[in-house]
Design an enzyme around this catalytic site. Structure first.
Site, PDB file in Angstrom:
ATOM      1  N   GLU A  17       0.885  -1.174   0.000  1.00  0.00           N
ATOM      2  CA  GLU A  17       0.000   0.000   0.000  1.00  0.00           C
ATOM      3  C   GLU A  17       0.919   1.219   0.000  1.00  0.00           C
ATOM      4  O   GLU A  17       1.641   1.446   0.957  1.00  0.00           O
ATOM      5  CB  GLU A  17      -0.878   0.004   1.252  1.00  0.00           C
ATOM      6  CG  GLU A  17      -1.787  -1.205   1.405  1.00  0.00           C
ATOM      7  CD  GLU A  17      -2.962  -1.188   0.421  1.00  0.00           C
ATOM      8  OE1 GLU A  17      -3.242  -0.109  -0.150  1.00  0.00           O
ATOM      9  OE2 GLU A  17      -3.567  -2.258   0.196  1.00  0.00           O
ATOM     10  N   HIS A 257      41.117 -35.564 -42.608  1.00  0.00           N
ATOM     11  CA  HIS A 257      41.196 -36.679 -43.541  1.00  0.00           C
ATOM     12  C   HIS A 257      39.983 -37.555 -43.249  1.00  0.00           C
ATOM     13  O   HIS A 257      39.843 -38.084 -42.142  1.00  0.00           O
ATOM     14  CB  HIS A 257      42.507 -37.450 -43.347  1.00  0.00           C
ATOM     15  CG  HIS A 257      43.696 -36.654 -43.817  1.00  0.00           C
ATOM     16  ND1 HIS A 257      44.897 -36.653 -43.172  1.00  0.00           N
ATOM     17  CD2 HIS A 257      43.825 -35.809 -44.879  1.00  0.00           C
ATOM     18  CE1 HIS A 257      45.745 -35.859 -43.824  1.00  0.00           C
ATOM     19  NE2 HIS A 257      45.100 -35.324 -44.856  1.00  0.00           N
ATOM     20  N   GLU A 260      40.079 -40.824 -41.337  1.00  0.00           N
ATOM     21  CA  GLU A 260      40.699 -40.850 -40.009  1.00  0.00           C
ATOM     22  C   GLU A 260      39.638 -40.383 -39.023  1.00  0.00           C
ATOM     23  O   GLU A 260      39.430 -39.178 -38.842  1.00  0.00           O
ATOM     24  CB  GLU A 260      41.948 -39.967 -40.013  1.00  0.00           C
ATOM     25  CG  GLU A 260      42.978 -40.492 -41.029  1.00  0.00           C
ATOM     26  CD  GLU A 260      44.133 -39.520 -41.286  1.00  0.00           C
ATOM     27  OE1 GLU A 260      44.265 -38.526 -40.550  1.00  0.00           O
ATOM     28  OE2 GLU A 260      44.888 -39.778 -42.238  1.00  0.00           O
ATOM     29  N   HIS A 364      44.095 -36.354 -36.177  1.00  0.00           N
ATOM     30  CA  HIS A 364      44.262 -37.291 -37.292  1.00  0.00           C
ATOM     31  C   HIS A 364      44.404 -38.723 -36.768  1.00  0.00           C
ATOM     32  O   HIS A 364      44.322 -38.960 -35.561  1.00  0.00           O
ATOM     33  CB  HIS A 364      45.517 -36.926 -38.105  1.00  0.00           C
ATOM     34  CG  HIS A 364      45.343 -35.720 -38.954  1.00  0.00           C
ATOM     35  ND1 HIS A 364      45.286 -35.780 -40.322  1.00  0.00           N
ATOM     36  CD2 HIS A 364      45.181 -34.416 -38.620  1.00  0.00           C
ATOM     37  CE1 HIS A 364      45.114 -34.564 -40.802  1.00  0.00           C
ATOM     38  NE2 HIS A 364      45.058 -33.714 -39.799  1.00  0.00           N
ATOM     39  N   GLU A 455      48.110 -37.369 -33.969  1.00  0.00           N
ATOM     40  CA  GLU A 455      47.767 -38.673 -34.541  1.00  0.00           C
ATOM     41  C   GLU A 455      47.287 -39.534 -33.379  1.00  0.00           C
ATOM     42  O   GLU A 455      48.024 -39.783 -32.431  1.00  0.00           O
ATOM     43  CB  GLU A 455      49.003 -39.299 -35.199  1.00  0.00           C
ATOM     44  CG  GLU A 455      49.644 -38.444 -36.278  1.00  0.00           C
ATOM     45  CD  GLU A 455      48.864 -38.436 -37.584  1.00  0.00           C
ATOM     46  OE1 GLU A 455      47.988 -39.304 -37.763  1.00  0.00           O
ATOM     47  OE2 GLU A 455      49.127 -37.545 -38.432  1.00  0.00           O
TER      48      GLU A 455
HETATM   49 ZN   LIG Z   1      45.652 -37.352 -41.448  1.00  0.00          ZN
END
Ligand SMILES: [Zn+2]
Length: 1071
Positions: A17, A257, A260, A364, A455
């Protein structure tokens, strides 16, 4: 309502209020505001008290919605929201909190402390009832405090039905209490989905995680493969859609690739792992909160689709679908890559250039080793090729290999290659085998990103059942490698005056020949091995700052640089100094230019100005109707004029777009866009028509476009050679039909400003353009042509050196850098045998095709306006379907040129009494001249950096000062005030004399050179220094008199609406 809120919602409401008087006098409102302001704010702050957090499923990590949050002792439960989130307002104290959900074992956390102020965070993970026994062994829950099912039943029934039992509940919980005040922290959840994902499956997987974890996962595509598959990237980070200042960007790229595949699958596992464990696992949460992690599971999705499961050392699917090895397809520092650059490669290059990546790995398969730059050397021999950051790369590589239980042994594939050994499981790329065109070297040499190639295993495409093994071997390595982004030094380079970050500043580390540059807001990252370094930050127009920093083994050292502007002028009259001409509107415009030039500013303008037009090639009639349509629809900002007529009497139109069309506005920059000088290449014509429509349609709708039109005079000449255009044939990529005008003249060899070179009258088209070019006051000209993908800058004629070459080259590079393909320098078009490695996609015109009498050279020499020529693509007249793409490619560069004219140098020349001096010569860097025009205004574009300017006016002492030009800031007005009493800028007299002597010498030498050139060119002798301007005017007159039969006023043929054809009315309705 408040009871309803409390009982049926999760919301606590109170009713206020506010005053005795229900509808007070308006005059009372201010008082009411003052009385309530603090209370209203304080009340909002209360939403943050108590306990908050998330409830998740232990197995999937997904949010549990509608789970109950029970606070022991308070008979009022809340439920979790859509994301499993809850907010339980509580007063300071200690509480026991339980999460209950159907089908799950409830979890209680005791002694949760609530403090005054911000909420305590408490995340709860529930185990499904059915599978609990299996998980019990390897999951650490707060088991001691987890009530048994009976406990919970009793407990919940108590809270639901027996308010008077409050004390009993507390006692019952208290008896089970173990002192674990922290939230539950289970072991991280491991990924569940181990199988091979083809493109469709992968897409589904990515979409699933981005939609289930929208607050941390953002899916995007960086482009498409040859066969049109998306090259997906997933960002995992808090605020995933934006680069946060100071937050390092990291990337993993897999499956370059196509056969891979291990990288592809473990990156999907990684996405799953990060999403599931965010908010519950400390390591994941911290990594995600403090890093912007980009994951691209497949860079070669086409190759993947043809690869075979079980492939150990094969080649099927290795290359992309055009049979190019993508890791031999990047520009190389030593060798020339002759293979055409592939769409996947181009998309990657753009992606890498447009994000401030710091660290990356390219995954890879086929061996087990981390390979780091460089991948090749000058002679192409297999031997160690050290990068300047060899130590850093070795450390990065070791971090990965050491966490992999097999890799660090260094004997990768004993069965396949028995003799191979890599100490620590790492190797320099070239010392393993020499490869040109690889991606990791390109990253290092062209961006701020350090990339290694990993890799992952001897088998390229292992059987699905072996996938969990690969995750297990690599999961720690993958995380540890991401942590490496937080090593070395990082910080911000900013302007000491306003604290603004400085983009593109250079961070140089002494004895390491590899600089890093700052990102858009001045933030930078420099990976380094432990040690103490001398570090220098420098930026155009700033005093460099050098400091020492010690990098420790753990964590990152924060080194911030605050640079001071160079002020060679003691009175601060360089553009950065206080500006007497400044007004708020001008400052606002300058900040607009800066915003557009930095970060995503221009990108956003491109997105916010969609015109959604359908494109087609327009012949002369349609082109004229289009232009008329624009002037009918936008009469306040357009004016259509005829520059003259072609041989076959077609009008050469010039459309002016300005807030005061047809009126000279000498203080504004004036920019010209022209196209179609060769009628067989009409792409530029269509682009300019669309560009004109974009500007007009967005005027008054888009505030940026509106402001740009208000502050610029834009002249568009869409078709210089309308007769040739009528002869040209669509889809003829190499045709020369329409190349010349009707008289068989190549118009771009017809612009001679000098009678001695003029054997015959200029062609009418040439004449029309010459008149326009000679109508001075243009700041910049952009000409569009076709047949290549490159931007060229003056001159076309064979000259030994070009004055101001830096600036001209810079202007061309602004266009090409805003073009998604041009800046890659891959201009090689099969149809013209051009070189394919053009740095930045920019070259001096004469290097492309040297010739005399070009429009560009004329604009430079006689119009005093730099002109760049943009070749929009190899195909001179592509099928109309390609126009949408061509427009998308050129829209941003065209807009960027509109911004560019507001940069550089501008000012006003006046005398002490404030009277403007018209015709004062402003000499830039001792070479190029510009002239002050009406109102004493002058303007010149300059490459970013420091420039010397000299001002010369008849009867006044010449003046000299240094100015600083930035690549992203609007030119601020400088005032050159000439004074008869020789006290310049309040400088000491000796300085004035010395500098005046120096500049006099320079000017005299310049004048002599010009004089000699003129003698040689026109056999007309001009003498004296003060006659430079006069000399210029005589040239102009010479042109007008010799090139026109009768002298006409320039741009005099106001367009008159000759017809009210239906065609026009139709068109008018369409816009
Ligand atoms: Zn490769």
């Amino acid at each position: 309502m408040q009871d309803y809120n409390y009982v049926y919602g999760n919301c606590l409401e109170i009713t206020l209020e506010l005053s005795c008087c229900k509808y007070p006098q308006a005059s009372e409102l201010h008082k009411e505001w003052d009385l309530n302001k603090e209370s209203l704010l304080a009340y909002i702050e209360k939403v943050h008290i108590g306990v908050r957090g998330y409830v998740k499923d232990h197995v999937s990590g997904s949010a549990l919605t509608n789970a109950s949050i029970v606070v022991a002792g308070i008979r009022h439960n809340l439920t979790t929201g859509r994301y499993g989130d809850y907010y339980r307002l509580l007063l300071p104290g200690v509480y026991n909190i339980t999460a209950v959900a159907t089908g799950y074992t409830p979890v209680t956390v005791n002694n949760v402390q609530v403090f005054d102020g911000n909420a305590t965070e408490l995340n709860l993970v529930l185990v499904p009832v059915a599978i609990e026994p299996n998980l019990a062994g390897n999951v650490t829950l707060t088991t001691p405090s987890t009530p048994s099912a009976t406990d919970i039943n009793r407990y919940t029934s108590n809270t639901n039905t027996a308010p008077s039992h409050r004390s009993q509940v507390v006692t019952s919980m208290g008896s089970k209490t173990t002192p674990i005040p922290s939230p539950t922290e289970p072991q991280p959840v491991q990924p569940q989905e181990f199988r091979h994902h083809n493109y469709a499956d992968m897409e589904l997987f990515l979409r699933k995680y981005s939609s289930e974890f929208p607050s941390i996962a953002h899916l995007y595509s960086i482009g498409r493969s040859v066969e049109g598959r998306e090259l997906y990237g997933m960002v995992i980070s808090d605020n995933p859609t934006v680069h946060e200042h100071g937050e390092a960007e990291f990337k993993y790229v897999g499956n370059m690739h196509g056969n891979e595949v291990v990288g592809r699958e473990i990156l999907l596992n990684l996405i799953e792992y990060l999403c599931l464990n965010y908010g519950t696992d400390r390591e994941v949460t911290e990594l995600v909160n403090n890093t912007r992690i980009h994951i691209m599971p497949s860079m070669n999705p086409d190759g993947y689709e043809v690869a075979n499961e079980g492939d150990v050392r094969g080649y099927r699917g290795r290359n992309n679908s055009k049979n190019f090895d993508l890791n031999r397809n990047f520009p190389d520092q030593f060798a020339t890559i002759k293979d055409p650059r592939q769409p996947e490669t181009i998309a990657m290059m753009n992606w890498l250039k447009s994000n401030p990546f710091v660290l990356s790995a390219n995954l890879h398969g086929g061996s087990l080793v981390v390979n780091y730059p460089f991948d090749d050397d000058r002679e192409g021999k297999t031997r160690y090729s050290k990068s300047p950051d060899d130590k850093v790369f070795q450390q990065l590589a070791r971090t990965y290999s050491q966490e992999n239980p097999l890799m660090h042994n260094g004997h990768p594939c004993v069965k396949l290659y028995p003799g191979e050994y890599f100490a620590d499981g790492i190797t320099n790329g070239a010392s393993w085998y020499n490869v040109a065109g690889g991606m990791q070297d390109w990253n290092y040499l062209n961006t701020n990103c350090f990339e290694v190639t990993i890799e992952l295993g001897c088998v390229k495409y292992p059987l699905a059942k072996d996938l969990p093994k690969y995750w297990e071997q690599n999961r720690r390595s993958l995380l540890q490698f991401i942590h490496q982004v937080h090593h070395g030094i990082k910080g911000t380079v900013s302007d000491i005056r306003d604290g603004m970050g400085i983009p593109n500043a250079t961070i140089q580390v002494a004895d390491i020949d590899h600089n890093i540059t700052t990102a858009h807001t001045g933030d930078y990252w420099r990976l380094l091995v432990p040690g103490t370094y001398s570090i220098t930050a420098s930026a155009h127009g700033y005093q460099p700052v050098r400091t020492y920093a010690t990098v420790s083994k753990n964590g990152v050292e924060v080194v911030d640089f605050r640079l001071t502007r160079l002020h060679s002028d003691p009175n601060g009259l360089s553009p950065s100094g206080p500006q007497p001409t400044h007004n708020p509107s001008e400052e606002e415009f300058e900040s607009l230019i800066k915003d557009l030039s930095l970060g995503q500013g221009l990108e956003q303008l491109v997105k916010s100005t969609d015109t959604e037009n359908s494109f087609r090639f327009r012949g002369y009639k349609e082109l004229s109707a289009f232009l008329r349509g624009l002037t009918l629809n936008f009469p306040k900002i357009t004016s259509l004029q005829s520059l003259g007529h072609s041989v076959e009497f077609r009008t050469i139109w010039a459309l002016e777009i300005s807030n005061n069309p047809g009126e000279a506005e000498p203080s504004e920059p004036k920019v010209r866009f022209v196209a179609g000088i060769h009628g067989n290449a009409p792409v530029g014509t269509e682009l300019l028509l669309e560009f004109a429509a974009l500007l007009c349609i967005n005027y008054g709708k888009n505030s940026v476009i509106t402001r740009l039109i208000n502050e610029t005079t834009i002249v568009i000449v869409p078709s210089i050679n309308p007769d040739g255009r009528e002869q040209a044939v669509e889809k003829q990529c190499t045709s020369t039909q329409g190349f010349t005008n009707t008289h068989g003249k190549d118009l771009d060899k017809d612009f001679f400003g000098n009678v001695s070179h003029r054997v015959v009258e200029p062609q009418p088209e040439t004449k029309a353009m010459m008149d326009m070019i000679l109508d001075k006051g243009y700041t910049l000209s952009v000409a569009l042509d076709g047949g290549s993908l490159v931007a060229t800058y003056p001159y076309d004629k064979p000259v030994q050196s070009v004055e101001n070459e830096g600036t001209l080259k810079y202007l061309a590079s602004v266009y090409s850098n805003n073009h998604p393909k041009m800046h890659l320098g891959n201009a090689g078009c099969s149809n013209n045998g051009q070189a394919s490695n053009i740095p930045d996609g920019v070259m001096r015109a004469a290097e492309r095709q040297s010739h005399m009498g070009s429009m560009k050279d004329f604009s430079m020499d006689f119009g005093h306006c730099p002109e760049i020529t943009v070749y929009t693509g190899c195909c001179v007249f592509p099928p109309s379907e390609q126009l949408t793409t061509l427009w998308a490619e050129n829209k941003k560069p065209l807009l960027s040129m509109l911004l560019e004219v507001h940069k550089g140098l501008r000012g006003v020349v006046r005398d002490k009494s404030g009277k403007p001096i018209i015709g004062a010569i402003i000499v830039l860097n001792g070479g190029v001249r510009v002239f002050s025009g009406e109102g004493g205004y002058f303007r010149a574009l300059l490459a970013p950096g420091n420039h010397n300017i000299e001002a010369v006016a008849d009867g006044y002492q010449q003046q000299r000062q240094e100015v600083v030009v930035s690549s992203y800031e609007a030119a601020s007005s400088i005032i050159i005030e000439f004074d008869m009493d020789h006290s310049i800028f309040g400088l000491p007299r000796e300085f004035v004399v010395a500098s005046a002597a120096a500049s006099m010498t320079a000017l005299v030498v310049t004048a002599c050179i010009i004089w000699c050139v003129c003698v040689a060119k026109s056999n007309r002798q001009k003498d004296g220094f003060h006659r430079l301007r006069q000399h210029r005017d005589e040239y102009d007159d010479e042109i007008r008199l010799t090139s026109m039969g009768s002298k006409k006023s320039l741009l005099a043929h106001e367009f008159q609406d000759e017809s009210e054809s239906d065609e026009e009315t139709l068109y008018a309705n369409k816009i």
